[in-house]
Write a protein that holds these residues in place. Sequence first.
Motif, PDB file in Angstrom:
ATOM      1  N   GLN A   1       0.844  -1.212   0.000  1.00 50.75           N
ATOM      2  CA  GLN A   1       0.000   0.000   0.000  1.00 50.75           C
ATOM      3  C   GLN A   1       0.877   1.259   0.000  1.00 50.75           C
ATOM      4  O   GLN A   1       0.639   2.212  -0.750  1.00 50.75           O
TER       5      GLN A   1
ATOM      6  N   VAL B   1      -9.040  -2.165  -0.198  1.00 50.64           N
ATOM      7  CA  VAL B   1      -8.054  -1.161   0.235  1.00 50.64           C
ATOM      8  C   VAL B   1      -7.031  -0.917  -0.883  1.00 50.64           C
ATOM      9  O   VAL B   1      -6.599   0.220  -1.107  1.00 50.64           O
ATOM     10  N   LEU B   2      -6.674  -1.973  -1.605  1.00 49.90           N
ATOM     11  CA  LEU B   2      -5.696  -1.791  -2.687  1.00 49.90           C
ATOM     12  C   LEU B   2      -6.202  -0.803  -3.734  1.00 49.90           C
ATOM     13  O   LEU B   2      -5.457   0.052  -4.202  1.00 49.90           O
TER      14      LEU B   2
ATOM     15  N   ASP C   1      -8.484  -3.002   8.724  1.00 48.26           N
ATOM     16  CA  ASP C   1      -7.372  -2.174   8.268  1.00 48.26           C
ATOM     17  C   ASP C   1      -7.632  -0.760   8.761  1.00 48.26           C
ATOM     18  O   ASP C   1      -8.427  -0.019   8.191  1.00 48.26           O
TER      19      ASP C   1
ATOM     20  N   ARG D   1       1.320   4.210  -2.934  1.00 49.49           N
ATOM     21  CA  ARG D   1       1.125   5.613  -2.597  1.00 49.49           C
ATOM     22  C   ARG D   1       2.349   6.458  -2.939  1.00 49.49           C
ATOM     23  O   ARG D   1       2.233   7.606  -3.345  1.00 49.49           O
TER      24      ARG D   1
ATOM     25  N   VAL E   1      -6.113   2.880  -2.349  1.00 52.26           N
ATOM     26  CA  VAL E   1      -4.831   3.599  -2.315  1.00 52.26           C
ATOM     27  C   VAL E   1      -4.294   3.936  -3.715  1.00 52.26           C
ATOM     28  O   VAL E   1      -3.326   4.690  -3.833  1.00 52.26           O
TER      29      VAL E   1
END
Length: 274
Positions: free
Chosen positions: A101, A125-126, A152, A105, A129
């Motif tokens: 992650q 979540v992947l 998370d 970013r 980001v």
Amino acid sequence: MELKYPWQTLKDYKEILFQQYNGIARISINRPEKHNAFTPLTVQEMSEAMELARQNPEIGVIILSGEGGRAFCSGGDQSVRGHGGYIGEDTVPRLNVLDLQMQIRRIPKPVVAMVAGWAIGGGHVLHVVCDLTVAADNARFGQTGPNVGSFDGGFGASYLARIVGQKKAREIWYLCDQYDAQDALQMGLVNKVVPLELLEETTVAWCQKILEKSPMALRMLKSAFNAELDGQAGIQELAGNATLLYYLTEEAKEGKNAFLEKRKPDFSKYPKFP
Ligand code: S0N
């Protein structure tokens, strides 16, 4: 999902594909039988491919995707989740997706999530980001943590809240509901929704538009967007880019040259901008 463009393999991996086409790298999780759930090896391979894409001067933008057309990624592979993390062949438990992650970013090139099907749990979540998300009309989004004994609390919570707002982010995590592509568009979670058969074409077209732009301007913008949220680490990233730009100036080169030539630097001719 059949791909339309002649993607060329950059390196062979076991659990991902790593390809390129016209300045675009594609990193794609290749475990469709598990809805592209990731193991420590999947993440390790993605991480290496991401670094190779970063170092490759031919690559200006990276697409993240999942094979099969039914899932982008369903998060950590629950069948290898052990005591303290996900367990690979070396029997060591890891949460190495958190490092990935950070890598997504901080890589100074835009990363575009190309989402077909499920983007769930750590897979959700992947995409969160990534810089941009292009979704197919079959995409479904959500978090499952509180259902499966996981959460998370990093980018998956705080950055999600920056995108969709605090109330919506709390709803997503507390209720673990699933949201379709139109819901996601409405809450600003994705940038565009297209029919599945146009997903690759549209994502590549967006990447090609990005590739026409100034790479330095994109680099500065990405770190500027991050800096506002990432505190000291964000300032470090933005300031690193300022240093890069400064190194390109004659003014900075005068300092280095004077040192090497064992003389006093002469900065007198450089402007003192108002
Ligand atoms: C995606 C869902 C809703 C799809 O349902 P559907 O369409 O009914 O398909 P299934 O029959 O359920 O799935 C097809 C096959 O794929 C397997 N599978 C799917 N997801 C996973 C998975 N995550 N792990 C292992 N296998 C998976 C199914 O088992 C099935 O295989 P067969 O046919 O052989 O049974 C549905 O599949 C679903 O809900 N999946 C689970 C989603 C989930 O809970 N993911 C994990 C969430 N947690 C994380 O991702 C951890 C987050 C994380 O990584 C993290 C972040 C911060 C700090 C720490 C961590 C950490 O690493 O823990």
